[in-house]
Design a protein around this motif. Structure first.
Motif, PDB file in Angstrom:
ATOM      1  N   SER A  23       0.837  -1.197   0.000  1.00 15.78           N
ATOM      2  CA  SER A  23       0.000   0.000   0.000  1.00 15.78           C
ATOM      3  C   SER A  23       0.871   1.246   0.000  1.00 15.78           C
ATOM      4  O   SER A  23       1.991   1.240   0.507  1.00 15.78           O
ATOM      5  CB  SER A  23      -0.909   0.005   1.235  1.00 15.78           C
ATOM      6  OG  SER A  23      -0.141  -0.021   2.429  1.00 15.78           O
ATOM      7  N   GLY A  24       0.371   2.307  -0.603  1.00 11.29           N
ATOM      8  CA  GLY A  24       1.089   3.572  -0.636  1.00 11.29           C
ATOM      9  C   GLY A  24       2.113   3.690  -1.738  1.00 11.29           C
ATOM     10  O   GLY A  24       2.619   4.790  -2.000  1.00 11.29           O
ATOM     11  N   LEU A  56      -6.421  -0.698   7.185  1.00 10.77           N
ATOM     12  CA  LEU A  56      -7.427  -1.651   6.751  1.00 10.77           C
ATOM     13  C   LEU A  56      -6.926  -3.062   7.041  1.00 10.77           C
ATOM     14  O   LEU A  56      -5.810  -3.418   6.663  1.00 10.77           O
ATOM     15  CB  LEU A  56      -7.706  -1.528   5.239  1.00 10.77           C
ATOM     16  CG  LEU A  56      -8.131  -0.154   4.709  1.00 10.77           C
ATOM     17  CD1 LEU A  56      -8.386  -0.243   3.198  1.00 10.77           C
ATOM     18  CD2 LEU A  56      -9.341   0.371   5.446  1.00 10.77           C
ATOM     19  N   ILE A  57      -7.753  -3.851   7.719  1.00 11.08           N
ATOM     20  CA  ILE A  57      -7.449  -5.261   7.963  1.00 11.08           C
ATOM     21  C   ILE A  57      -8.380  -6.063   7.067  1.00 11.08           C
ATOM     22  O   ILE A  57      -9.603  -5.925   7.149  1.00 11.08           O
ATOM     23  CB  ILE A  57      -7.666  -5.629   9.442  1.00 11.08           C
ATOM     24  CG1 ILE A  57      -6.760  -4.763  10.331  1.00 11.08           C
ATOM     25  CG2 ILE A  57      -7.383  -7.116   9.674  1.00 11.08           C
ATOM     26  CD1 ILE A  57      -7.017  -4.926  11.812  1.00 11.08           C
ATOM     27  N   CYS A 119      -2.072   0.421   4.987  1.00  9.60           N
ATOM     28  CA  CYS A 119      -2.263   1.805   5.407  1.00  9.60           C
ATOM     29  C   CYS A 119      -2.645   2.623   4.175  1.00  9.60           C
ATOM     30  O   CYS A 119      -1.923   2.617   3.170  1.00  9.60           O
ATOM     31  CB  CYS A 119      -0.979   2.355   6.030  1.00  9.60           C
ATOM     32  SG  CYS A 119      -1.166   4.010   6.725  1.00  9.60           S
ATOM     33  N   VAL A 120      -3.782   3.299   4.224  1.00 11.24           N
ATOM     34  CA  VAL A 120      -4.272   4.066   3.075  1.00 11.24           C
ATOM     35  C   VAL A 120      -4.570   5.493   3.499  1.00 11.24           C
ATOM     36  O   VAL A 120      -4.819   5.770   4.675  1.00 11.24           O
ATOM     37  CB  VAL A 120      -5.553   3.422   2.484  1.00 11.24           C
ATOM     38  CG1 VAL A 120      -5.257   2.023   1.965  1.00 11.24           C
ATOM     39  CG2 VAL A 120      -6.682   3.378   3.519  1.00 11.24           C
ATOM     40  N   ARG A 121      -4.543   6.389   2.532  1.00 13.43           N
ATOM     41  CA  ARG A 121      -4.857   7.793   2.814  1.00 13.43           C
ATOM     42  C   ARG A 121      -6.360   8.018   2.641  1.00 13.43           C
ATOM     43  O   ARG A 121      -6.939   7.605   1.629  1.00 13.43           O
ATOM     44  CB  ARG A 121      -4.086   8.723   1.881  1.00 13.43           C
ATOM     45  CG  ARG A 121      -4.304  10.207   2.212  1.00 13.43           C
ATOM     46  CD  ARG A 121      -3.436  11.124   1.369  1.00 13.43           C
ATOM     47  NE  ARG A 121      -3.621  12.517   1.763  1.00 13.43           N
ATOM     48  CZ  ARG A 121      -2.939  13.138   2.714  1.00 13.43           C
ATOM     49  NH1 ARG A 121      -1.989  12.478   3.358  1.00 13.43           N
ATOM     50  NH2 ARG A 121      -3.183  14.388   3.017  1.00 13.43           N
ATOM     51  N   LEU A 130     -15.966   5.304   2.544  1.00 11.55           N
ATOM     52  CA  LEU A 130     -14.649   5.904   2.699  1.00 11.55           C
ATOM     53  C   LEU A 130     -13.927   5.877   1.362  1.00 11.55           C
ATOM     54  O   LEU A 130     -13.679   4.810   0.801  1.00 11.55           O
ATOM     55  CB  LEU A 130     -13.836   5.138   3.749  1.00 11.55           C
ATOM     56  CG  LEU A 130     -14.491   4.955   5.123  1.00 11.55           C
ATOM     57  CD1 LEU A 130     -13.560   4.169   6.037  1.00 11.55           C
ATOM     58  CD2 LEU A 130     -14.864   6.291   5.735  1.00 11.55           C
ATOM     59  N   ILE A 131     -13.606   7.056   0.839  1.00 10.04           N
ATOM     60  CA  ILE A 131     -12.840   7.164  -0.403  1.00 10.04           C
ATOM     61  C   ILE A 131     -11.376   7.256  -0.002  1.00 10.04           C
ATOM     62  O   ILE A 131     -10.975   8.183   0.718  1.00 10.04           O
ATOM     63  CB  ILE A 131     -13.253   8.399  -1.221  1.00 10.04           C
ATOM     64  CG1 ILE A 131     -14.780   8.521  -1.305  1.00 10.04           C
ATOM     65  CG2 ILE A 131     -12.620   8.342  -2.601  1.00 10.04           C
ATOM     66  CD1 ILE A 131     -15.480   7.314  -1.896  1.00 10.04           C
ATOM     67  N   VAL A 132     -10.570   6.282  -0.445  1.00 11.00           N
ATOM     68  CA  VAL A 132      -9.180   6.207   0.002  1.00 11.00           C
ATOM     69  C   VAL A 132      -8.231   6.150  -1.186  1.00 11.00           C
ATOM     70  O   VAL A 132      -8.609   5.776  -2.299  1.00 11.00           O
ATOM     71  CB  VAL A 132      -8.955   4.985   0.920  1.00 11.00           C
ATOM     72  CG1 VAL A 132      -9.849   5.067   2.154  1.00 11.00           C
ATOM     73  CG2 VAL A 132      -9.211   3.678   0.169  1.00 11.00           C
ATOM     74  N   LEU A 133      -6.977   6.473  -0.927  1.00  7.85           N
ATOM     75  CA  LEU A 133      -5.932   6.480  -1.947  1.00  7.85           C
ATOM     76  C   LEU A 133      -4.795   5.543  -1.539  1.00  7.85           C
ATOM     77  O   LEU A 133      -4.473   5.428  -0.360  1.00  7.85           O
ATOM     78  CB  LEU A 133      -5.378   7.898  -2.143  1.00  7.85           C
ATOM     79  CG  LEU A 133      -6.370   8.987  -2.574  1.00  7.85           C
ATOM     80  CD1 LEU A 133      -5.688  10.356  -2.548  1.00  7.85           C
ATOM     81  CD2 LEU A 133      -6.921   8.691  -3.958  1.00  7.85           C
ATOM     82  N   GLY A 134      -4.198   4.911  -2.554  1.00  7.32           N
ATOM     83  CA  GLY A 134      -2.988   4.124  -2.329  1.00  7.32           C
ATOM     84  C   GLY A 134      -3.191   2.710  -1.858  1.00  7.32           C
ATOM     85  O   GLY A 134      -2.230   2.066  -1.424  1.00  7.32           O
TER      86      GLY A 134
END
Length: 236
Positions: A23-24, A56-57, A119-121, A130-134
């Motif tokens: 992630s990331g 996130l799990i 781990c996401v942004r 939830l809108i997340v990036l990476g």
């Protein structure tokens, strides 16, 4: 312990192939955490917009073999021990796919209980989603928990990173022909280019003549890799 998904992930990557291995790494990837009932209540995420990053799990649902089998099969202890022993060593792509290390010293997706941690942004909260990036999750991935990232407890910038520190990683150059650019949005062009620059091929594939297909949304991104260059051939 029994666990059930509290959400599912919506991603433009509809298969494992092409998804970043961590992630990331490809910060442009945008996805959504879509909650199941009763967790789709806005109260469940009240205050989450005050955090920049989330943990996130989730479960490796796309693996061809179920990781948990090695922990669940207790009918024959000798067979179980042999099955476990065969999976204690893995070959990380970062090490060229040749050197073996212990599964617990790696980020291999083939784990005793098939659980992933990313781990996401957090980009925004939209109608309880939830809108997340990476993220490094495939479309449809089950999510078992969401927790806020807190820098004072979760960040160790001076920490050693084992074999990762000793192996330099150089992203590939991506050639995206002008004749194909009109088939994707500019945002998707950036996402696809960043993902391909990480070299999604299996470590044992190094044939420069081989053409690969990477599913992305409703398209198939066809490409080949020669040396340190990725050439996008077609978008179907």
């Amino acid at each position: 312990m029994e666990i059930s998904p509290i959400a599912y992930f919506s991603s433009p990557f509809t298969s494992k192939f092409g998804i970043p291995r961590q992630s990331g790494v490809v910060k442009e990837i945008e996805g959504e955490v879509v909650f199941c009932k009763p967790y789709d209540n806005p109260d469940a995420v009240r205050g989450i917009e005050d955090f920049d990053y989330l943990w996130l799990i989730w479960g490796f649902s796309g693996n061809s073999e179920h990781n948990g089998d090695i922990a669940e099969d207790t009918r024959d202890s000798k067979n179980r021990e042999a099955s476990v022993s065969s999976r204690l060593l893995v070959r990380p792509p970062r090490l060229g796919g040749n050197e073996r290390i212990g599964v617990f010293a790696s980020r291999s997706p083939f784990r005793p209980n098939g659980l992933g941690l990313s781990c996401v942004r957090l980009k925004e909260v939209r109608q309880g989603r939830l809108i997340v990036l990476g993220a490094d999750l495939m479309d449809g991935t089950p999510i078992y928990d969401v927790k806020p990232y807190v820098a004072y407890a979760d960040a160790y910038p001076d920490a050693r990173s084992g074999f990762v520190d000793a192996t330099a990683w150089q992203p590939l150059d991506v050639v995206f022909p002008e004749r194909l650019r009109g088939r994707l949005t500019e945002a998707d062009i950036r996402t696809v280019s960043s993902a391909l620059s990480q070299d999604p091929r299996p470590h044992y594939h190094k044939d420069p003549c081989r053409i690969y297909g990477m599913p992305f949304r409703d398209r198939d991104i066809r490409f080949r890799i020669c040396g340190n260059k990725v050439e996008i051939i077609d978008i179907i």
